[in-house]
Design a protein around this motif. Structure first.
Motif, short mmCIF file in Angstrom:
data_model
loop_
_atom_site.label_atom_id
_atom_site.label_comp_id
_atom_site.label_asym_id
_atom_site.label_seq_id
_atom_site.Cartn_x
_atom_site.Cartn_y
_atom_site.Cartn_z
N MET A 54 -103.15 7.35 -147.60
CA MET A 54 -103.07 7.17 -146.15
C MET A 54 -103.93 8.15 -145.36
O MET A 54 -103.77 9.36 -145.48
CB MET A 54 -101.60 7.36 -145.73
N ASP A 55 -104.82 7.60 -144.53
CA ASP A 55 -105.51 8.40 -143.52
C ASP A 55 -104.53 8.58 -142.36
O ASP A 55 -103.58 7.82 -142.21
CB ASP A 55 -106.78 7.70 -143.06
N LEU A 56 -104.75 9.58 -141.52
CA LEU A 56 -103.82 9.81 -140.43
C LEU A 56 -104.27 9.22 -139.10
O LEU A 56 -103.47 8.65 -138.38
CB LEU A 56 -103.56 11.32 -140.26
N LYS A 57 -105.53 9.36 -138.77
CA LYS A 57 -106.00 8.86 -137.47
C LYS A 57 -106.55 7.46 -137.67
O LYS A 57 -107.61 7.25 -138.23
CB LYS A 57 -107.06 9.79 -136.90
N MET A 58 -105.76 6.50 -137.21
CA MET A 58 -106.14 5.09 -137.26
C MET A 58 -105.72 4.46 -135.94
O MET A 58 -104.80 4.95 -135.29
CB MET A 58 -105.45 4.38 -138.43
N PRO A 59 -106.38 3.37 -135.56
CA PRO A 59 -105.99 2.70 -134.31
C PRO A 59 -104.61 2.06 -134.44
O PRO A 59 -104.15 1.76 -135.55
CB PRO A 59 -107.07 1.65 -134.12
N GLY A 60 -103.97 1.85 -133.32
CA GLY A 60 -102.63 1.25 -133.34
C GLY A 60 -101.64 2.24 -133.91
O GLY A 60 -101.53 3.37 -133.46
N MET A 61 -100.96 1.83 -134.95
CA MET A 61 -100.00 2.70 -135.63
C MET A 61 -100.77 3.71 -136.47
O MET A 61 -101.49 3.35 -137.39
CB MET A 61 -99.09 1.85 -136.53
N ASN A 62 -100.62 5.00 -136.15
CA ASN A 62 -101.37 6.01 -136.91
C ASN A 62 -100.73 6.24 -138.29
O ASN A 62 -99.70 5.65 -138.62
CB ASN A 62 -101.51 7.31 -136.11
N GLY A 63 -101.37 7.09 -139.07
CA GLY A 63 -100.93 7.31 -140.44
C GLY A 63 -99.57 7.97 -140.57
O GLY A 63 -98.84 7.70 -141.52
N VAL A 64 -99.20 8.83 -139.63
CA VAL A 64 -97.87 9.44 -139.66
C VAL A 64 -96.81 8.38 -139.42
O VAL A 64 -95.82 8.28 -140.14
CB VAL A 64 -97.75 10.59 -138.63
N GLN A 65 -97.04 7.54 -138.40
CA GLN A 65 -96.10 6.46 -138.10
C GLN A 65 -96.02 5.47 -139.25
O GLN A 65 -94.94 5.02 -139.63
CB GLN A 65 -96.52 5.75 -136.81
N ALA A 66 -97.18 5.15 -139.83
CA ALA A 66 -97.21 4.21 -140.95
C ALA A 66 -96.51 4.78 -142.18
O ALA A 66 -95.81 4.06 -142.89
CB ALA A 66 -98.65 3.84 -141.28
N THR A 67 -96.69 6.07 -142.41
CA THR A 67 -96.01 6.72 -143.54
C THR A 67 -94.50 6.61 -143.37
O THR A 67 -93.79 6.21 -144.31
CB THR A 67 -96.43 8.20 -143.65
N ALA A 68 -94.00 6.93 -142.19
CA ALA A 68 -92.56 6.85 -141.94
C ALA A 68 -92.05 5.42 -142.11
O ALA A 68 -91.02 5.18 -142.74
CB ALA A 68 -92.24 7.37 -140.54
N ALA A 69 -92.80 4.46 -141.58
CA ALA A 69 -92.38 3.06 -141.68
C ALA A 69 -92.42 2.56 -143.12
O ALA A 69 -91.51 1.85 -143.56
CB ALA A 69 -93.27 2.19 -140.78
N LEU A 70 -93.46 2.93 -143.86
CA LEU A 70 -93.54 2.54 -145.27
C LEU A 70 -92.40 3.13 -146.07
O LEU A 70 -91.80 2.47 -146.92
CB LEU A 70 -94.87 2.97 -145.88
N ARG A 71 -92.10 4.39 -145.82
CA ARG A 71 -91.02 5.06 -146.56
C ARG A 71 -89.66 4.43 -146.24
O ARG A 71 -88.80 4.35 -147.11
CB ARG A 71 -91.02 6.55 -146.27
N ARG A 72 -89.48 4.01 -144.98
CA ARG A 72 -88.21 3.33 -144.64
C ARG A 72 -88.12 1.97 -145.33
O ARG A 72 -87.08 1.61 -145.87
CB ARG A 72 -88.09 3.14 -143.12
#
Length: 156
Positions: A54-72
């Motif tokens: 996972m990269d962190l800076k991405m458009p829309g949902m960033n990598g931190v948000q995506a990491t949290a969502a994927l882990r959930r």
């Protein structure tokens, strides 16, 4: 066993390069590429990765948000951050979101390949460049007094 990798990076050139690097190891195969966080969430159940890179800076949902969502959504799926951002705020946010490790994009090829394998096996990886910043940040955070057993010098 082949490790199935979901790459999450908004720069196609970076994703293509990472795929070429990772697939120099015949035990690693990129099964999906997501250019933003929501795409990673949509792809994960279809491609069934063993790890998300996972990269962190991405458009829309960033990598931190995506990491949290994927882990959930997929608690068994480890997320290994691979980014250019070595700021302790990003490191702390990614770890709080559930990242299994944090590497910088200047990580040598062999170390990245090893980190992917070991992260899938349950190990944690922190880039040496961010460890010092992370420790400094932790050392400046307010702490609770040491538990009674530590104050008394017993660890049993």
């Amino acid at each position: 066993m082949t490790i199935r990798i979901l790459l999450c990076d908004d720069q196609a050139l970076v994703s293509d390069g990472l795929q070429m690097i990772l697939e120099t190891d015949p035990a690693q195969h990129v099964v999906g590429i997501a250019a933003e966080g929501q795409s990673a969430l949509d792809l994960a159940p279809r491609v069934k990765p063993d790890i998300a890179l996972m990269d962190l800076k991405m458009p829309g949902m960033n990598g931190v948000q995506a990491t949290a969502a994927l882990r959930r959504a997929h608690p068994e799926l480890p997320v290994l951050v691979l980014t250019t951002f070595d700021d302790s705020e990003w490191v702390m946010a990614a770890i709080r979101a559930g990242a299994a490790g944090y590497l910088l994009k200047d990580t040598p090829r062999e170390r990245l390949i090893t980190a992917v394998k070991e992260t899938v096996a349950g190990k944690t990886h922190l880039d040496p460049a961010v460890v010092g910043q992370l420790l400094n940040r932790l050392n400046t955070m307010p702490t609770d007094p040491a538990p009674q057993r530590l104050r008394l010098g017993t660890l049993n």
